[in-house]
Design a protein around this motif. Structure first.
Motif, short mmCIF file in Angstrom:
data_model
loop_
_atom_site.label_atom_id
_atom_site.label_comp_id
_atom_site.label_asym_id
_atom_site.label_seq_id
_atom_site.Cartn_x
_atom_site.Cartn_y
_atom_site.Cartn_z
N LEU A 16 0.72 -1.37 -0.02
CA LEU A 16 0.48 -0.43 -0.24
C LEU A 16 0.01 1.29 0.40
O LEU A 16 0.41 2.59 -0.54
CB LEU A 16 -0.95 0.19 1.23
CG LEU A 16 -2.33 -0.50 1.68
CD1 LEU A 16 -3.08 -1.12 2.49
CD2 LEU A 16 -2.63 -0.63 0.28
N LYS A 17 2.13 1.69 0.92
CA LYS A 17 3.13 2.89 1.36
C LYS A 17 3.96 2.43 -0.68
O LYS A 17 3.06 3.68 -1.28
CB LYS A 17 4.06 2.29 1.96
CG LYS A 17 3.24 2.35 3.15
CD LYS A 17 4.65 2.07 4.18
CE LYS A 17 4.22 2.76 5.70
NZ LYS A 17 4.93 2.47 6.60
N ALA A 18 3.95 1.56 -1.21
CA ALA A 18 3.99 1.45 -2.47
C ALA A 18 3.28 2.11 -3.57
O ALA A 18 3.58 2.95 -4.30
CB ALA A 18 5.46 0.36 -3.11
N ALA A 19 2.02 1.70 -3.17
CA ALA A 19 0.74 2.08 -4.77
C ALA A 19 1.09 3.55 -4.43
O ALA A 19 0.69 4.56 -4.90
CB ALA A 19 -0.11 1.29 -4.38
N ARG A 20 0.99 4.26 -2.72
CA ARG A 20 0.71 5.46 -2.32
C ARG A 20 2.04 6.51 -2.43
O ARG A 20 1.59 7.52 -3.54
CB ARG A 20 0.76 5.67 -1.11
CG ARG A 20 0.48 7.06 -0.45
CD ARG A 20 0.69 7.15 0.94
NE ARG A 20 2.52 7.18 1.15
CZ ARG A 20 3.10 7.48 1.71
NH1 ARG A 20 2.31 6.97 3.48
NH2 ARG A 20 4.13 6.54 1.95
N ASP A 21 3.30 5.74 -3.08
CA ASP A 21 4.23 6.63 -3.25
C ASP A 21 3.95 6.71 -4.72
O ASP A 21 4.47 8.11 -5.76
CB ASP A 21 5.78 6.13 -2.88
CG ASP A 21 5.42 5.97 -1.14
OD1 ASP A 21 4.93 7.38 -0.65
OD2 ASP A 21 6.56 5.34 -0.95
N ALA A 22 3.71 5.33 -6.04
CA ALA A 22 3.56 5.32 -6.82
C ALA A 22 2.42 6.92 -7.14
O ALA A 22 2.66 7.36 -8.36
CB ALA A 22 2.98 4.64 -7.03
N ALA A 23 1.62 7.02 -7.32
CA ALA A 23 -0.02 7.51 -7.84
C ALA A 23 0.49 9.37 -6.73
O ALA A 23 0.09 9.66 -7.54
CB ALA A 23 -1.16 7.18 -6.43
N ILE A 24 1.40 9.30 -5.82
CA ILE A 24 2.20 10.64 -5.36
C ILE A 24 2.90 11.03 -6.50
O ILE A 24 2.68 11.70 -6.82
CB ILE A 24 2.76 10.19 -3.85
CG1 ILE A 24 2.35 10.66 -3.03
CG2 ILE A 24 3.74 12.37 -3.83
CD1 ILE A 24 2.28 10.65 -1.75
#
Length: 92
Positions: A16-24
């Motif tokens: 989830l953190k990796a997906a959040r970072d990619a979205a940011i």
């Protein structure tokens, strides 16, 4: 104290953190693209005479801004999309 399934939860949190970072990162890249376009869109038509960055249309050799630039960019995107589909490609 051992909590059953904690490794699965840790893996999910990491994903989830990796997906959040990619979205940011994608949001930031899109914001930069939008800022660049707004800059070009707001350029004075006399920029070509004074020097600097501007958007133009060839072979007409005219400087574009505002709604004229929007219209020409939209038309070019549409034409490129049609060309891509005709060539069997899916991307513009």
């Amino acid at each position: 104290m051992f909590i059953p399934g904690w490794r699965d939860e840790l893996s999910e949190i990491t994903a989830l953190k990796a997906a959040r970072d990619a979205a940011i990162a994608e949001r930031d890249a899109l914001a930069a693209d939008a800022a660049r376009y707004r800059f070009l869109r707001s350029r004075d038509l006399e920029t070509i005479d004074r020097g600097g960055v501007f958007a133009g249309l060839t072979p007409k050799n005219v400087v574009l801004n505002g709604e004229d630039l929007d219209r020409e960019v939209d038309a070019a995107i549409c034409a490129a999309s049609k060309e891509s589909r005709a060539d069997g490609g899916g991307n513009v």
